[in-house]
Design a protein around this motif. Structure first.
Motif, PDB file in Angstrom:
ATOM      1  N   THR A  14       0.847  -1.190   0.000  1.00  0.00           N
ATOM      2  CA  THR A  14       0.000   0.000   0.000  1.00  0.00           C
ATOM      3  C   THR A  14       0.881   1.237   0.000  1.00  0.00           C
ATOM      4  OG1 THR A  14      -0.097  -0.241   2.398  1.00  0.00           O
ATOM      5  CG2 THR A  14      -1.963  -1.087   1.149  1.00  0.00           C
ATOM      6  N   THR A  15       1.583   1.399  -1.104  1.00  0.00           N
ATOM      7  CA  THR A  15       2.545   2.490  -1.240  1.00  0.00           C
ATOM      8  C   THR A  15       1.808   3.792  -1.504  1.00  0.00           C
ATOM      9  OG1 THR A  15       3.715   0.807  -2.528  1.00  0.00           O
ATOM     10  CG2 THR A  15       4.761   2.952  -2.336  1.00  0.00           C
ATOM     11  N   THR A  16       2.291   4.859  -0.871  1.00  0.00           N
ATOM     12  CA  THR A  16       1.709   6.167  -1.159  1.00  0.00           C
ATOM     13  C   THR A  16       2.483   6.825  -2.287  1.00  0.00           C
ATOM     14  OG1 THR A  16       3.185   7.306   0.346  1.00  0.00           O
ATOM     15  CG2 THR A  16       1.129   6.456   1.274  1.00  0.00           C
ATOM     16  N   GLU A  47       4.024   9.600  -2.123  1.00  0.00           N
ATOM     17  CA  GLU A  47       5.289  10.102  -1.574  1.00  0.00           C
ATOM     18  C   GLU A  47       6.345   9.015  -1.550  1.00  0.00           C
ATOM     19  OE1 GLU A  47       4.254  13.494  -1.905  1.00  0.00           O
ATOM     20  OE2 GLU A  47       6.224  13.158  -1.008  1.00  0.00           O
ATOM     21  N   GLN A  48       5.937   7.823  -1.241  1.00  0.00           N
ATOM     22  CA  GLN A  48       6.888   6.709  -1.178  1.00  0.00           C
ATOM     23  C   GLN A  48       7.261   6.243  -2.573  1.00  0.00           C
ATOM     24  OE1 GLN A  48       4.424   4.122   1.058  1.00  0.00           O
ATOM     25  NE2 GLN A  48       4.939   5.019   3.033  1.00  0.00           N
ATOM     26  N   THR A  87      -3.297   3.156  -4.099  1.00  0.00           N
ATOM     27  CA  THR A  87      -2.875   4.006  -2.980  1.00  0.00           C
ATOM     28  C   THR A  87      -1.895   5.083  -3.431  1.00  0.00           C
ATOM     29  OG1 THR A  87      -1.284   2.263  -2.495  1.00  0.00           O
ATOM     30  CG2 THR A  87      -3.240   2.360  -1.116  1.00  0.00           C
ATOM     31  N   VAL A  88      -1.303   4.869  -4.591  1.00  0.00           N
ATOM     32  CA  VAL A  88      -0.372   5.909  -5.059  1.00  0.00           C
ATOM     33  C   VAL A  88      -1.112   7.117  -5.613  1.00  0.00           C
ATOM     34  CG1 VAL A  88       1.409   4.208  -5.583  1.00  0.00           C
ATOM     35  CG2 VAL A  88      -0.118   4.980  -7.387  1.00  0.00           C
ATOM     36  N   GLY A  89      -2.358   6.920  -5.941  1.00  0.00           N
ATOM     37  CA  GLY A  89      -3.171   8.056  -6.378  1.00  0.00           C
ATOM     38  C   GLY A  89      -2.764   8.599  -7.735  1.00  0.00           C
TER      39      GLY A  89
END
Lengths: 603, 216
Positions: free
Chosen positions: A358-360, A362-363, A382-384
């Protein structure tokens, strides 16, 4: 009706199986194993079935075999085998890889009887909807009869790849005992086996190069878990690839580390989530030559390690040393502080799979901004949008999506405009699978059905061979698919269409259609019958929760004697006992199978 | 179940008709939570959430009340409850179990059937209550149907009439009848399931009568 002429695009797993690749890797490394690159030297005794051809015909067949050995593509081989009896025999003798797209389309006796010199088998069993629990337990697709027959007919067998088959520990033990040259085992979405079977393979297949276990259901009673990793030979091994992400129980890490240390040819290693990031580092240090790495949990597992937490810098230096890494996956738990450790390899990555993390955004950004060479990318939402923009900006091979060949996308809702845009930007698409998870969802801005979006896909993506549709869809979309989707081989339909017209359009218009799977759509007997002219050209048709009746299915069975028509499903037949809940029909050279469970009826 | 003009699937249950798109909204809400219904203009829901807990509206508060009094209901309302439970559609969205398991903490338990050589796994958290669990078992072992008795439910193999009682092993190692304790307590304590032939089940711990009304 020839042997399987399936037209599906090859998965990564099956692509590795083209004989050309097999030959090149067999020349490397020690070990015996009859080389696939010189079939002339190892040609087996010809089995005559009919009158021996005249002398000049014999010479011609010899010449032909010398030529045909270079023919790798199975569809070309199928075509060659139809030219005449002589070509049929020559082709049969030189086919090294046997691909059987539906294990019930042919029997072991028949297949092995025709192709006497095969060294590799690719076998597929259950229909794909079995992955989603739509095919009841015990339906079939057992490997047992195949391995039993091959133990006798193919003592030189080298490679087996199974997909959606039931493989028991006993099957694996028999396989391990029977083939002294055995080198490659790949199991995808199979079930029925556990660590005892793996132990047998590890112990007895002394020439094992590949053991890839991909998304299998590995069953073990807790008391029966076997330390299979320890069973590999204690001498140096020939292992090139070891993947066991789906094995749910922890492995003996000391044994795994020792195994990696004595496997100098190891290039691909994918571990399960019980391997901590500290343990991963140890493995990487032992195997800096890896090209493919599945990282396991990618976090510290406190109890398991016993040691102090891993320093990120130490992990990073392990990645620095792994100069050959091109494919990274795993990241099952991914502690975000460890993600930067992969920066050193990003520039060389061709494939990155973050779909379990569940990487964002930012990550993701610092990672992706370095992945200039990425061709394959899996990620969660989750990265959007921000994360995806970073992807588009950096990954030139994905950029502008112009070269994108395959999209698999899950969303809650979608618009026709967005899909139309995709169709215009990605005209090279071969695979387009869009899953709008809300059933019957229209375009969330216009309120219209999603017909136009998918219509644009089939219109603009002229190379499309695989399509999955979703959302609110009327008969119109199927009219588009029939009219423009002339190369479509696999079509997946769920909760779509208004009437039998949809099914009729598709079956009449999609001449290359091989695999059609439909669920929860209002298609009935009239639609089913409109495909009578085409079913012999297909690998299968699956329909569940539609509006079929026994009468219609029986009629298909009567009119097409070489089709096996299976019906099964709910026993809740109070309302309409003639209703068919699940239909699975497929062409077969051998008629109804003899291992039918009680809940399946063959018409 | 008839098809509407918009081409709704024949499995869309009429009992929950009129819910429109909200009914198909796959959300994170736990059963009985009631809570806010997501609106149509709501933010995008995460893939992991959606796949992780695949609950339709039928599993929410409005059904839990109905279920608690099922002990005296006849076959008609059983059918209704079944179809309500089936609003949570099997195998949708189409995500393989490997990925489903990986994206969330696992409450997968093994299901054994007496006399059958195979084991299956079922995810307890994916179901809102006992009804849905039984539906899932029914789907998994498709030869079985659910038969409702005053105090319990059994699965029946219509081919030979054998009745199976769903039982489970709890954290203490005791074998209990499924349905005895409140659903959440069951999910927390169940280690594995076993469909026991009812002829073998007579020795199991008898239930407290008031336990029925606690069922969700």
């Amino acid at each position: 009706m020839t042997e399987d002429c399936d037209g599906e695009e090859q998965d990564e797993e099956t692509r590795r199986w083209s004989p050309g690749q097999g030959s090149s890797s067999s020349s490397r490394g020690g070990g015996s194993g009859a080389s696939a690159s010189s079939p002339l030297k190892t040609r087996c005794v010809r089995g005559r079935v009919d009158q021996p051809p005249p002398f000049s015909g014999l010479v011609l067949e010899n010449v032909l075999e010398n030529v045909l050995q270079f023919l790798a593509c199975r569809r070309d081989r199928n075509a060659a085998s139809l030219v005449c009896r002589s070509w049929y025999r020559a082709e049969a003798r030189t086919r090294l890889e046997l691909f059987i797209g539906n294990c019930y389309a042919v029997s072991p006796a028949r297949a092995l009887g025709r192709f006497r010199c095969a060294r590799a088998l690719v076998l597929k069993g259950r229909p794909r909807f079995a992955d989603f629990n739509l095919v009841p337990v015990g339906w079939g697709a057992r490997f047992s009869p195949w391995v039993a027959s091959m133990a006798v007919a193919y003592p030189w067998l080298e490679r087996v790849c199974l997909k959606r088959m039931t493989v028991t520990d006993a099957d694996l033990a028999l396989l391990a005992r029977s083939f002294s040259s055995f080198r490659d085992l790949t199991l995808i979405c199979c079930d029925g086996f556990g660590t005892p079977g793996l132990a047998a393979v590890a112990e007895l297949c002394r020439n094992l190069r590949v053991l890839d276990l991909i998304e299998n259901d590995v069953e073990d009673e807790d008391e029966e878990v076997v330390d299979w990793i320890s069973r590999f030979p204690e001498t140096a091994t020939c292992l090139e690839s070891l993947s066991f992400e789906c094995v749910n129980c922890p492995v003996n890490f000391a044994a795994l580390e020792a195994l990696v240390a004595r496997s100098p040819s190891l290039r691909r290693l994918r571990v399960n989530q019980h391997v901590s990031v500290g343990q991963l580092r140890c493995l990487m240090v032992r195997a800096p030559q890896l090209t493919h790495l599945g990282t396991g949990s990618f976090e510290t597992v406190p109890a398991a390690d016993g040691a102090a937490e891993l320093d990120v810098a130490e992990l990073e230096s392990a990645f620095v040393a792994s100069k050959s890494l091109v494919c990274l996956s795993g990241f099952r738990m991914v502690a975000p502080e460890y993600l930067p450790a992969i920066y050193p390899v990003c520039a060389g990555l061709v494939s990155l799979n973050l779909s379990y993390a569940t990487t964002t955004a930012e990550q993701l950004k610092p990672v992706i901004l370095q992945c200039h060479n990425l061709r394959t990318f899996w990620v969660l939402d989750t990265v959007g949008d921000e994360g995806l923009r970073a992807v588009a900006k950096t990954c030139k091979h994905l950029q502008g999506c112009q070269r994108l060949r395959s999209i698999l996308y899950f969303c809650q809702r979608m618009t026709n405009a967005a899909v139309v845009t995709m169709s215009k930007n990605c005209q090279d698409l071969v695979v387009f699978r869009l899953c709008i998870m809300g059933r019957h969802r229209p375009d969330h801005i216009t309120g219209e059905p999603m017909d136009e979006g998918f219509g644009a896909i089939v219109m603009n993506c002229k190379k499309l061979t695989r399509l999955a549709v979703s959302g609110l869809l009327t008969d119109k979309v199927f009219e588009y698919i029939a009219k423009y989707g002339k190369l479509v081989r696999t079509l997946s339909v769920a909760f779509a269409g208004n009437s039998d017209l949809s099914l009729r359009y598709v079956l009449e218009g999609c001449h290359k259609l091989q695999k059609l799977e439909i669920r929860d759509s209002p298609f009935g007997d009239a639609g089913l019958l409109s495909g009578i002219h085409h079913y012999y050209n297909m690998r299968f048709l699956w329909m569940n929760s539609c509006k079929l009746s026994l009468r219609g299915c029986k009629e298909v069975a009567q009119r097409l004697p070489r089709l096996v028509v299976e019906v099964f499903g709910d026993q809740n037949k109070d309302l309409d006992s003639d209703a068919v809940e699940k239909l699975y029909l497929y062409r077969s050279l051998v008629g109804p199978r003899d291992d039918v469970p009680s809940f399946v009826k063959i018409l | 179940m008839s098809t509407t003009e918009t081409g709704c699937s024949s499995t869309e249950p009429e009992v929950t008709g009129g819910l429109g798109y909200d009914e198909t909204e796959l959300t994170l809400s736990l059963p009985g939570a009631g809570g806010s219904r997501p609106s149509e203009t709501d933010r995008k829901r995460g893939f992991a959430e959606t796949v992780g807990l695949n609950l339709g509206a039928a599993s929410r508060g409005e059904d839990c009340g109905a279920r608690s009094s099922d002990s005296s209901d006849g076959p008609v309302s059983s059918a209704l409850k079944l179809s309500a439970a089936k609003a949570q559609v099997v195998g949708w969205p189409p995500v393989r179990s490997f990925r489903r398991n990986a994206l969330r903490s696992c409450t997968y338990v093994k299901v054994a059937v007496d006399g059958a050589p195979y084991l299956r796994k079922v995810d307890l958290e994916a179901h809102g209550g006992y009804e849905q669990l039984l539906v899932a078992l029914e789907e998994m072992f498709s030869c079985f149907t659910v038969r409702y008795y005053p105090d319990e439910r059994r699965l029946v193999d219509p081919v030979n009439g054998t009745e199976y009682v769903p039982t489970y092993e709890d954290k203490d190692g005791d074998w209990m009848l499924v349905g005895d304790v409140p659903w959440k307590m069951f999910v927390a304590s169940c280690k594995r399931l076993r469909l026991m032939k009812s002829s073998d089940a007579i020795n199991l711990a008898t239930r407290m009568p008031q336990a029925c009304t606690n069922n969700k």
